[in-house]
Motif scaffolding. Sequence first.
Motif, PDB file in Angstrom:
ATOM      1  N   LEU A  35       4.360   8.756  11.612  1.00  0.00           N
ATOM      2  CA  LEU A  35       5.326   8.469  10.551  1.00  0.00           C
ATOM      3  C   LEU A  35       4.882   7.317   9.659  1.00  0.00           C
ATOM      4  N   GLU A  36       4.142   6.374  10.215  1.00  0.00           N
ATOM      5  CA  GLU A  36       3.642   5.276   9.388  1.00  0.00           C
ATOM      6  C   GLU A  36       2.794   5.812   8.241  1.00  0.00           C
ATOM      7  N   ILE A  37       1.909   6.754   8.553  1.00  0.00           N
ATOM      8  CA  ILE A  37       1.052   7.353   7.525  1.00  0.00           C
ATOM      9  C   ILE A  37       1.856   8.264   6.605  1.00  0.00           C
ATOM     10  N   LEU A  38       2.709   9.100   7.187  1.00  0.00           N
ATOM     11  CA  LEU A  38       3.465  10.072   6.386  1.00  0.00           C
ATOM     12  C   LEU A  38       4.441   9.383   5.443  1.00  0.00           C
ATOM     13  N   PHE A  44       3.923   6.753  -1.783  1.00  0.00           N
ATOM     14  CA  PHE A  44       2.902   6.756  -2.829  1.00  0.00           C
ATOM     15  C   PHE A  44       3.180   7.858  -3.856  1.00  0.00           C
ATOM     16  N   LEU A  45       3.607   9.023  -3.386  1.00  0.00           N
ATOM     17  CA  LEU A  45       3.900  10.142  -4.290  1.00  0.00           C
ATOM     18  C   LEU A  45       4.999   9.784  -5.285  1.00  0.00           C
ATOM     19  N   LYS A  46       5.932   8.946  -4.876  1.00  0.00           N
ATOM     20  CA  LYS A  46       7.061   8.582  -5.743  1.00  0.00           C
ATOM     21  C   LYS A  46       6.633   7.713  -6.917  1.00  0.00           C
ATOM     22  N   THR A  47       5.600   6.911  -6.724  1.00  0.00           N
ATOM     23  CA  THR A  47       5.238   5.906  -7.731  1.00  0.00           C
ATOM     24  C   THR A  47       3.890   6.146  -8.400  1.00  0.00           C
ATOM     25  N   GLU A  52      -3.619   9.081 -10.670  1.00  0.00           N
ATOM     26  CA  GLU A  52      -3.707   8.787  -9.240  1.00  0.00           C
ATOM     27  C   GLU A  52      -3.436  10.036  -8.404  1.00  0.00           C
ATOM     28  N   LEU A  53      -2.502  10.860  -8.849  1.00  0.00           N
ATOM     29  CA  LEU A  53      -2.217  12.105  -8.133  1.00  0.00           C
ATOM     30  C   LEU A  53      -3.377  13.092  -8.278  1.00  0.00           C
ATOM     31  N   GLU A 134     -10.011  11.028   0.420  1.00  0.00           N
ATOM     32  CA  GLU A 134      -9.125  10.233  -0.435  1.00  0.00           C
ATOM     33  C   GLU A 134      -8.094   9.508   0.427  1.00  0.00           C
ATOM     34  N   THR A 135      -7.476   8.491  -0.157  1.00  0.00           N
ATOM     35  CA  THR A 135      -6.476   7.719   0.573  1.00  0.00           C
ATOM     36  C   THR A 135      -5.404   7.225  -0.391  1.00  0.00           C
ATOM     37  N   PHE A 136      -4.485   6.419   0.109  1.00  0.00           N
ATOM     38  CA  PHE A 136      -3.375   5.905  -0.681  1.00  0.00           C
ATOM     39  C   PHE A 136      -2.969   4.565  -0.080  1.00  0.00           C
TER      40      PHE A 136
END
Length: 245
Positions: A35-38, A44-47, A52-53, A134-136
């Motif tokens: 859950l920490e990663i998810l 990240f998707l929200k902002t 970036e996406l 890739e990462t976020f």
Amino acid sequence: MKILFSPSETKNSGGDKKNFDKNSVIFPELFNKRLEILNSYNNFLKTATVSELEKLFGTKKYDVIEKYKMNIFKNPLLKAIQRYEGVAYDYLDYENLDESSKKYIDENVLIFSNLFGVIKASDQIPDYKLKQGETFENLKIEKFYNESFSDILDKYLEDEDILDLRAGFYEKFYTIKKPYYTMKFIKDGKVVSHFAKAYRGEILKIIAQKKINFFGELLQINIPNLNLIEIKEQGFKKEIVFIIN
């Protein structure tokens, strides 16, 4: 025998409208680690900006970006082995296997997802998109999962023979600490990389159909268009080298 396998960047949509929770995946006692990663991914998707996406998803297609920038927890769940599609999964052809072969895969294949970490083929996961490497939020995802899940994986695999069919990138998620086999494919004197995915899928299908459980049985199987020429040993790794006819 447990077979370690790679995911695919392309996914099948759809599934059952169920909540993704600790019962959806292997090692429920470490669900909060996932859950920490998810949660970081969802935040990240929200902002994230469009650029970036594009980088995160590995595409500039508007419809794909719109599809995958949504909260993944709202997506339906599908068995991991059915969620992934691509060359290896096409050659595996899971949907057309008999039920006993499907059960073998469900119970014995571990897929190393770059978002969910290690999951069983039978685990239920939502649709998602994350380009390999890739990462976020500056997270080192492979390092996180390696540190968080290695101990429990060591114990899970301690009495199992292991065949590692992962692509090199996914070896970063877990280092095997006991003798294991892997495979290399050579054609015209050169190591095959991209089309090795097809052979990994084909080999997994044959292993499932024959219900291979031990190294000795693995070395006895005949694989169409492949000739075993040597087995190289380096540390714990025994690399089966095939020539493609």
